[in-house]
Design a protein around this motif. Structure first.
Motif, PDB file in Angstrom:
ATOM      1  N   SER A  71      83.331  57.503 110.933  1.00 21.64           N
ATOM      2  CA  SER A  71      83.482  57.161 109.518  1.00 21.64           C
ATOM      3  C   SER A  71      82.853  55.796 109.210  1.00 21.64           C
ATOM      4  CB  SER A  71      84.966  57.159 109.153  1.00 21.64           C
ATOM      5  OG  SER A  71      85.149  56.900 107.784  1.00 21.64           O
ATOM      6  N   VAL A 110      96.786  62.809  95.537  1.00 22.24           N
ATOM      7  CA  VAL A 110      96.087  62.117  96.623  1.00 22.24           C
ATOM      8  C   VAL A 110      95.426  63.078  97.614  1.00 22.24           C
ATOM      9  CG1 VAL A 110      97.598  60.104  96.402  1.00 22.24           C
ATOM     10  CG2 VAL A 110      98.104  61.828  98.166  1.00 22.24           C
ATOM     11  N   LYS A 158      84.433  63.205 104.432  1.00 22.35           N
ATOM     12  CA  LYS A 158      84.988  64.490 104.900  1.00 22.35           C
ATOM     13  C   LYS A 158      86.514  64.517 104.888  1.00 22.35           C
ATOM     14  CE  LYS A 158      81.234  66.433 107.542  1.00 22.35           C
ATOM     15  NZ  LYS A 158      80.799  66.929 108.863  1.00 22.35           N
ATOM     16  N   PRO A 214      88.884  48.916 109.285  1.00 22.03           N
ATOM     17  CA  PRO A 214      88.114  49.637 108.269  1.00 22.03           C
ATOM     18  C   PRO A 214      87.951  51.129 108.606  1.00 22.03           C
ATOM     19  CG  PRO A 214      87.045  47.546 108.790  1.00 22.03           C
ATOM     20  CD  PRO A 214      88.187  47.704 109.757  1.00 22.03           C
ATOM     21  N   LYS A 215      88.097  51.946 107.589  1.00 19.23           N
ATOM     22  CA  LYS A 215      87.894  53.408 107.626  1.00 19.23           C
ATOM     23  C   LYS A 215      89.046  54.202 108.233  1.00 19.23           C
ATOM     24  CE  LYS A 215      84.976  54.067 105.622  1.00 19.23           C
ATOM     25  NZ  LYS A 215      85.041  53.756 104.152  1.00 19.23           N
ATOM     26  N   ALA A 216      90.230  53.592 108.267  1.00 18.11           N
ATOM     27  CA  ALA A 216      91.387  54.287 108.830  1.00 18.11           C
ATOM     28  C   ALA A 216      92.229  55.015 107.778  1.00 18.11           C
ATOM     29  CB  ALA A 216      92.258  53.284 109.578  1.00 18.11           C
ATOM     30  N   GLY A 217      91.846  54.928 106.510  1.00 15.90           N
ATOM     31  CA  GLY A 217      92.641  55.573 105.470  1.00 15.90           C
ATOM     32  C   GLY A 217      93.252  54.584 104.478  1.00 15.90           C
ATOM     33  N   PHE A 246      81.668  57.894  99.706  1.00 16.86           N
ATOM     34  CA  PHE A 246      82.805  57.159 100.267  1.00 16.86           C
ATOM     35  C   PHE A 246      83.855  58.159 100.768  1.00 16.86           C
ATOM     36  CE2 PHE A 246      86.791  54.970 100.427  1.00 16.86           C
ATOM     37  CZ  PHE A 246      86.467  53.708 100.894  1.00 16.86           C
TER      38      PHE A 246
END
Ligand code: A3P
Length: 293
Positions: free
Chosen positions: A137, A227, A256, A48-51, A253
């Motif tokens: 993140s 994107v 940054k 989770p939160k890696a892109g 969400f």
């Protein structure tokens, strides 16, 4: 009622076959494990939160271009293991997807991936992000996402991250075991968040050569623009603003989108301890992350 709401929000973390999980990702386990993958499915796998959302949007644009009718990203790219009264069942959403290929998202550690993906030789795109930005993140996400356990304060959160006490378990195991899988499973493309920030177009080129896609120069330029962080932050079909369990007043969400924001969170002591601990956990010299670019 309040009691009923309690049961669907701020779940507890528990050990599930050696990995920390919550019930929202384990309650549908039989159906997840029996999921019928197809040879042309594309699985987007991440810690989770890696892109995840970024790569999901890129893949959706590459295959389907601009949608005539706007559809939120979590419907275009179902989250396989999710099972929640407000969020639905990822398996059902994926089963009903009318598109070909189907784009499917998962945060599962590699050993939990339904076996049909391997049998069907489906293509898999794995995205990894350096541990320090990843944990920062994740911390902000857990603050704003009420279907995650309470994050507590930053220093205790960081401690738990090092111990693997996060939903979907240890970051160290996740990125390392997926990296190992690459050696035996050729239909796996392993990418890094930092490379995407450095040069999105170059990473899209690599993705296209993995997928056998040949977009025109104009098409590719358009997707790179589409994107960009600022564009996705404003795009209600990509920024999750339509999801009720997320509290955007606490943190957006699309927060940054940078490499190196960890410097605004780690103290000098936390950073030194983190690096020491990191060395003991990440022994494979072929897997290298950049925490600045
Ligand atoms: P930050 O919290 O550091 O801003 P996921 O989609 O896996 O949940 O990952 C979310 C992270 O990716 C967030 O990181 C988010 O801002 C970042 N992100 C999403 N889209 C992005 C984009 N187009 N460019 C850069 N970062 C992006």
């Amino acid at each position: 009622s309040v009691k009923k709401m309690d049961a669907i929000l701020r779940p507890k973390l528990f050990d599930f076959h050696g990995v920390s999980m919550t019930k929202f990702f384990t309650e549908n386990w039989e159906n997840i494990q029996n999921f019928q993958a197809r040879p042309d499915d594309i699985l987007i796998a991440t810690y989770p939160k890696a892109g995840t959302t970024w790569v999901s949007n890129i893949l959706d644009l590459l295959y389907f271009g601009q949608r005539e009718k706007p559809i939120p990203i979590y419907e275009r790219v179902p989250f396989l293991e999710i099972f929640h009264s407000a969020m639905g069942s990822g398996v059902d959403l994926a089963d009903k997807l009318p598109t070909s290929p189907r784009l499917i998202k998962t945060h599962l550690p590699v050993q939990f991936v339904p076996k049909s993906f391997w049998e069907q030789k489906s293509r898999i795109v794995y995205v990894a992000r350096n541990a320090k930005d990843n944990v920062v993140s994740y911390f902000h996400f857990d603050r704003m996402n009420k279907i995650e356990p309470e994050p507590g304060d930053w220093s205790s959160y960081l401690q738990r991250f090092k111990q693997g006490e996060m939903v979907f378990g240890s970051w160290y195991d996740h990125v390392s075991n997926w990296w190992k899988k690459k050696q035996t499973y050729s239909n796996l493309h392993y990418m890094f968040f930092e490379d995407m920030v450095e040069d999105t177009g170059r990473e899209i080129d690599k993705l296209c050569s993995f997928l056998g896609l040949t977009p025109s120069v104009e098409e590719k330029t358009r997707i790179v623009g589409e994107v960009h962080f600022d564009k996705m932050k404003k795009d209600d079909m990509a920024n999750y603003s339509t999801v009720p369990v997320l509290n955007f007043k606490i943190s957006p969400f699309m927060r940054k989108g940078k490499v190196g924001d960890w410097k605004n969170h780690f103290t000098v002591a936390q950073n030194e301890e983190f690096d020491e601990d990191y060395k003991t956990k990440m022994k494979d010299p072929t897997l290298q992350f950049r925490s600045k670019i």
